[in-house]
Design a protein around this motif. Structure first.
Motif, PDB file in Angstrom:
ATOM      1  N   LEU A   1      29.584  37.398  31.225  1.00 56.99           N
ATOM      2  CA  LEU A   1      29.973  36.702  29.998  1.00 56.99           C
ATOM      3  C   LEU A   1      30.378  37.717  28.930  1.00 56.99           C
ATOM      4  O   LEU A   1      31.381  37.524  28.231  1.00 56.99           O
ATOM      5  CB  LEU A   1      28.807  35.840  29.507  1.00 56.99           C
ATOM      6  N   ARG A   2      29.619  38.782  28.799  1.00 58.30           N
ATOM      7  CA  ARG A   2      29.971  39.823  27.842  1.00 58.30           C
ATOM      8  C   ARG A   2      31.330  40.433  28.165  1.00 58.30           C
ATOM      9  O   ARG A   2      32.176  40.622  27.289  1.00 58.30           O
ATOM     10  CB  ARG A   2      28.905  40.910  27.861  1.00 58.30           C
TER      11      ARG A   2
ATOM     12  N   THR B   1      34.301  37.988  27.443  1.00 58.09           N
ATOM     13  CA  THR B   1      34.528  37.630  26.035  1.00 58.09           C
ATOM     14  C   THR B   1      34.657  38.844  25.129  1.00 58.09           C
ATOM     15  O   THR B   1      35.213  38.748  24.025  1.00 58.09           O
ATOM     16  CB  THR B   1      33.378  36.759  25.498  1.00 58.09           C
TER      17      THR B   1
ATOM     18  N   GLU C   1      32.119  40.135  23.732  1.00 60.35           N
ATOM     19  CA  GLU C   1      31.069  39.960  22.732  1.00 60.35           C
ATOM     20  C   GLU C   1      29.689  40.039  23.375  1.00 60.35           C
ATOM     21  O   GLU C   1      29.543  39.900  24.585  1.00 60.35           O
ATOM     22  CB  GLU C   1      31.232  38.607  22.027  1.00 60.35           C
ATOM     23  N   SER C   2      28.678  40.256  22.554  1.00 62.12           N
ATOM     24  CA  SER C   2      27.300  40.310  23.038  1.00 62.12           C
ATOM     25  C   SER C   2      26.857  38.940  23.553  1.00 62.12           C
ATOM     26  O   SER C   2      27.278  37.905  23.034  1.00 62.12           O
ATOM     27  CB  SER C   2      26.359  40.758  21.915  1.00 62.12           C
ATOM     28  N   ALA C   3      26.007  38.956  24.572  1.00 63.75           N
ATOM     29  CA  ALA C   3      25.519  37.705  25.164  1.00 63.75           C
ATOM     30  C   ALA C   3      24.001  37.754  25.259  1.00 63.75           C
ATOM     31  O   ALA C   3      23.423  38.803  25.565  1.00 63.75           O
ATOM     32  CB  ALA C   3      26.133  37.485  26.537  1.00 63.75           C
TER      33      ALA C   3
ATOM     34  N   ARG D   1      27.445  44.672  23.836  1.00 62.16           N
ATOM     35  CA  ARG D   1      28.808  45.186  23.933  1.00 62.16           C
ATOM     36  C   ARG D   1      28.740  46.654  24.323  1.00 62.16           C
ATOM     37  O   ARG D   1      27.851  47.388  23.920  1.00 62.16           O
ATOM     38  CB  ARG D   1      29.537  45.057  22.590  1.00 62.16           C
TER      39      ARG D   1
ATOM     40  N   THR E   1      24.047  42.371  19.398  1.00 61.30           N
ATOM     41  CA  THR E   1      23.076  41.656  20.209  1.00 61.30           C
ATOM     42  C   THR E   1      21.730  41.539  19.501  1.00 61.30           C
ATOM     43  O   THR E   1      21.432  42.266  18.555  1.00 61.30           O
ATOM     44  CB  THR E   1      22.893  42.342  21.570  1.00 61.30           C
TER      45      THR E   1
ATOM     46  N   SER F   1      28.184  32.342  16.391  1.00 59.12           N
ATOM     47  CA  SER F   1      27.743  32.283  17.783  1.00 59.12           C
ATOM     48  C   SER F   1      28.137  30.955  18.412  1.00 59.12           C
ATOM     49  O   SER F   1      28.409  29.969  17.720  1.00 59.12           O
ATOM     50  CB  SER F   1      26.224  32.462  17.887  1.00 59.12           C
TER      51      SER F   1
ATOM     52  N   VAL G   1      26.779  33.498  23.002  1.00 60.75           N
ATOM     53  CA  VAL G   1      27.713  34.590  22.713  1.00 60.75           C
ATOM     54  C   VAL G   1      27.672  34.799  21.202  1.00 60.75           C
ATOM     55  O   VAL G   1      27.812  33.845  20.430  1.00 60.75           O
ATOM     56  CB  VAL G   1      29.142  34.254  23.153  1.00 60.75           C
TER      57      VAL G   1
ATOM     58  N   LEU H   1      35.369  30.444  22.639  1.00 55.75           N
ATOM     59  CA  LEU H   1      34.272  30.902  23.475  1.00 55.75           C
ATOM     60  C   LEU H   1      33.481  29.807  24.185  1.00 55.75           C
ATOM     61  O   LEU H   1      32.674  30.107  25.063  1.00 55.75           O
ATOM     62  CB  LEU H   1      33.302  31.738  22.628  1.00 55.75           C
TER      63      LEU H   1
ATOM     64  N   ALA I   1      31.019  30.137  27.594  1.00 52.85           N
ATOM     65  CA  ALA I   1      29.574  29.936  27.488  1.00 52.85           C
ATOM     66  C   ALA I   1      29.117  28.822  28.422  1.00 52.85           C
ATOM     67  O   ALA I   1      28.077  28.950  29.100  1.00 52.85           O
ATOM     68  CB  ALA I   1      29.191  29.616  26.046  1.00 52.85           C
TER      69      ALA I   1
END
Length: 240
Positions: A94-95, A98, A100-102, A120, A127, A189, A207, A222, A226
């Protein structure tokens, strides 16, 4: 319905198990519970109330008996190892998809705990560290963890929350939640529900990033990622 003979020799326990088994088919009035279990009405009523005290049985908005939240909590605890084992690769994917942090959140009382995360790999890291406890009053993960909650706990949790019952109705309809500066100014988020074998929500996959990257409408970009990640974890729990 036919109740299988699984007698343990402990009468009250066997009768309680029969009640829970009957409720697995859906909500039931006392009369329906009596018909489904074959128990005498006073016995069924007494045991259902006792199970309700232990949160193994609950009530819906019509006052019918339903399976209680404690069963979901016990199921989640039993499946915790398989959830965490599957979470790492899913969060990393997922990170990476995207940028982005998950994170993965689970509810613990009136807080939500970050139980797994993928940061990330470059630039500003947004995160939440694993083990961090955050309130259930704000954020897309909190919305997801509350949206499918039983009515009594649902309305209690809304007191002082940054979101409304109408907002959570939208979460149930869409299957995901978004937050823009709700928990922390400048942060946004998107979260989706992870479900256990009983179909109860046991976690929220999230996310997270700054509004300047995620925009004021983070769900449009996103949400699908997700939801797909949450579905992967749900399938992992259903087929460990």
């Amino acid at each position: 319905m036919d109740i299988p003979d699984i007698s343990s020799g402990v009468g009250v326990l066997d009768k309680a198990a029969v009640i829970l088994g009957a409720l697995a088919s859906g909500p039931a009035t006392l009369a329906e519970l009596v018909a489904a279990t074959g128990l005498a009405q006073p016995t069924a009523h007494r045991l259902a109330l006792a199970l309700e005290r232990h949160r193994l049985v609950g009530r819906d908005l019509q006052g019918r008996f339903v399976l209680g939240p404690r069963l979901g909590e016990l199921s989640a605890a039993a499946g915790e190892d398989s959830l965490l084992a599957a979470a790492g690769p899913v969060l990393t994917s997922l990170r990476d998809s995207t940028g982005e942090s998950a994170q993965l959140f689970r509810r613990q009382g009136e807080t939500r705990i970050c139980v797994a995360a993928a940061e990330r790999t470059a630039g500003l890291r947004d995160t939440v560290p694993v083990g961090t406890a955050l309130p259930m009053k704000a954020g897309s993960a909190a919305q997801v963890l509350l949206a499918w909650e039983e009515p009594e706990r649902f309305y209690q949790a809304l007191q002082g929350a940054r979101f409304t019952a109408t907002a959570l109705s939208g979460v149930r309809r869409r299957g995901w939640a978004q937050s823009i500066g709700e928990r922390e100014p400048g942060m946004a988020s998107v979260s989706a529900p992870v479900r256990g074998p009983s179909h109860r929500v046991v976690a929220a996959i999230t996310v997270t990033g700054p509004v300047q990257r995620l925009t004021r409408h983070p769900g449009s970009r996103l949400a699908q990622a997700a939801v797909n990640a949450a579905d992967r974890l749900t399938r992992a729990l259903s087929h460990p």
